[in-house]
Design an enzyme around this catalytic site. Structure first.
Site, PDB file in Angstrom:
ATOM      1  N   TYR A 157     -58.286 -35.083 -14.642  1.00 13.31           N
ATOM      2  CA  TYR A 157     -57.493 -33.861 -14.456  1.00 13.31           C
ATOM      3  C   TYR A 157     -56.956 -33.350 -15.789  1.00 13.31           C
ATOM      4  O   TYR A 157     -57.099 -32.166 -16.124  1.00 13.31           O
ATOM      5  CB  TYR A 157     -56.347 -34.150 -13.488  1.00 13.31           C
ATOM      6  CG  TYR A 157     -55.507 -32.941 -13.155  1.00 13.31           C
ATOM      7  CD1 TYR A 157     -55.958 -32.002 -12.240  1.00 13.31           C
ATOM      8  CD2 TYR A 157     -54.258 -32.740 -13.757  1.00 13.31           C
ATOM      9  CE1 TYR A 157     -55.192 -30.888 -11.925  1.00 13.31           C
ATOM     10  CE2 TYR A 157     -53.484 -31.628 -13.448  1.00 13.31           C
ATOM     11  CZ  TYR A 157     -53.963 -30.703 -12.528  1.00 13.31           C
ATOM     12  OH  TYR A 157     -53.201 -29.594 -12.230  1.00 13.31           O
ATOM     13  N   LYS A 161     -57.932 -29.746 -17.695  1.00 11.90           N
ATOM     14  CA  LYS A 161     -56.919 -28.710 -17.901  1.00 11.90           C
ATOM     15  C   LYS A 161     -56.723 -28.406 -19.381  1.00 11.90           C
ATOM     16  O   LYS A 161     -56.495 -27.248 -19.767  1.00 11.90           O
ATOM     17  CB  LYS A 161     -55.605 -29.115 -17.242  1.00 11.90           C
ATOM     18  CG  LYS A 161     -55.681 -29.145 -15.713  1.00 11.90           C
ATOM     19  CD  LYS A 161     -56.130 -27.797 -15.137  1.00 11.90           C
ATOM     20  CE  LYS A 161     -56.086 -27.766 -13.637  1.00 11.90           C
ATOM     21  NZ  LYS A 161     -56.457 -26.455 -13.070  1.00 11.90           N
ATOM     22  N   TYR A 216     -38.540 -33.292 -15.765  1.00  8.44           N
ATOM     23  CA  TYR A 216     -38.340 -31.867 -16.036  1.00  8.44           C
ATOM     24  C   TYR A 216     -36.915 -31.582 -16.483  1.00  8.44           C
ATOM     25  O   TYR A 216     -35.950 -32.045 -15.866  1.00  8.44           O
ATOM     26  CB  TYR A 216     -38.678 -31.054 -14.774  1.00  8.44           C
ATOM     27  CG  TYR A 216     -40.146 -31.138 -14.449  1.00  8.44           C
ATOM     28  CD1 TYR A 216     -41.035 -30.173 -14.897  1.00  8.44           C
ATOM     29  CD2 TYR A 216     -40.646 -32.220 -13.726  1.00  8.44           C
ATOM     30  CE1 TYR A 216     -42.385 -30.272 -14.634  1.00  8.44           C
ATOM     31  CE2 TYR A 216     -42.000 -32.339 -13.460  1.00  8.44           C
ATOM     32  CZ  TYR A 216     -42.863 -31.360 -13.922  1.00  8.44           C
ATOM     33  OH  TYR A 216     -44.214 -31.478 -13.671  1.00  8.44           O
TER      34      TYR A 216
END
Length: 256
Positions: A157, A161, A216
């Site tokens: 992945y 990307k 985050y």
């Protein structure tokens, strides 16, 4: 001499791959709400039917596996004919692979590359003549924050990307003379069906989700509409001097 009043602007014409769910559907819904017409490419026929039911006559559903070159060409040509041209393309189709490299089979690796990297290439290649015929336009590829800052157990992945980001930068150089801009949006944790697979099958899904939030700066999961705003900005005239960029819409993960 009296000035002639300008008539209403023609609706913008968008193609959205992966448009039946997640970020793609959020882009389509927001675009239609703002007066655009959209053609949705997706392999999920049931989700496509539901998306068109929600969007009404401003949307066209086209079943298409983005890794199938002949199917992509046919679908993009049909979309352009129905739309009467193409102003913008959004590549949102994608799949994940939450496995270590040693546990990833050759077939799984090839499938992630086929959908996440070859797919955007095929859709872009098919759309370029239509964008050029319209006098220029915009391509927005949905990459990922994982293409800027890697994650464990996602080698396929993350690799795809990151490659999508550089693919777009290179294509931006190729197409600049035609007035075609190419950018990438790099989402973080977005509440989509694809994202939910990253924690729902964990031994402790709540703990897994909490650990994701901790990555985050803003400490939360975003809604698809928050990414759609960035996509529509980059695809529209307000971003007319922006090309070759990768915009992180990731709540601060790539620097946090």
């Amino acid at each position: 001499m009296n000035a002639v009043a300008a008539g209403p602007a023609a609706p913008r014409r968008l193609i959205v791959s992966g448009g039946a769910s997640g970020i793609g559907l959020a882009v389509a819904r927001m675009a239609v709400a703002r007066g655009a017409r959209v053609a949705l490419l997706d392999r999920d026929t049931a989700a496509l039917a539901e998306a068109v039911r929600l969007l009404g006559e401003a949307a066209l559903a086209l079943e298409c596996d983005v890794s199938d070159a002949p199917a992509v060409r046919t679908a993009v040509d049909r979309a352009a004919q129905w739309l009467g041209g193409v102003d913008a393309l959004v590549n949102s189709a994608g799949i994940d692979a939450l496995k270590s490299l040693e546990a990833t089979s050759d077939e799984e690796w090839a499938r992630v590359l086929a959908v996440n990297l070859t797919g955007p290439m095929l859709v872009c290649r098919a759309a370029l003549p239509h964008l050029r015929a319209a006098g220029g336009g915009s391509i927005v590829n949905i990459a990922s924050g994982a293409g800027l800052r890697p994650l464990p157990n996602r080698t396929a992945y993350c690799a795809t990307k990151a490659a999508v980001i550089m693919f777009g930068k290179s294509l931006a150089i190729e197409t600049a003379a035609d007035g075609i801009r190419v950018n990438a949006v790099c989402p973080g944790a977005i509440d989509t069906p694809l994202f939910r697979t990253s924690y729902e099958n964990a031994d402790d899904p709540e703990r897994a989700l909490a650990e994701i939030r901790e990555r985050y700066a803003l400490g939360r999961i975003a809604a698809p509409e928050e990414v759609a705003e960035a996509v529509l900005y980059l695809s529209g005239p307000g971003a007319s001097y922006i090309t070759g960029t990768a915009l992180a819409v990731d709540g601060g993960r790539t620097f946090h």
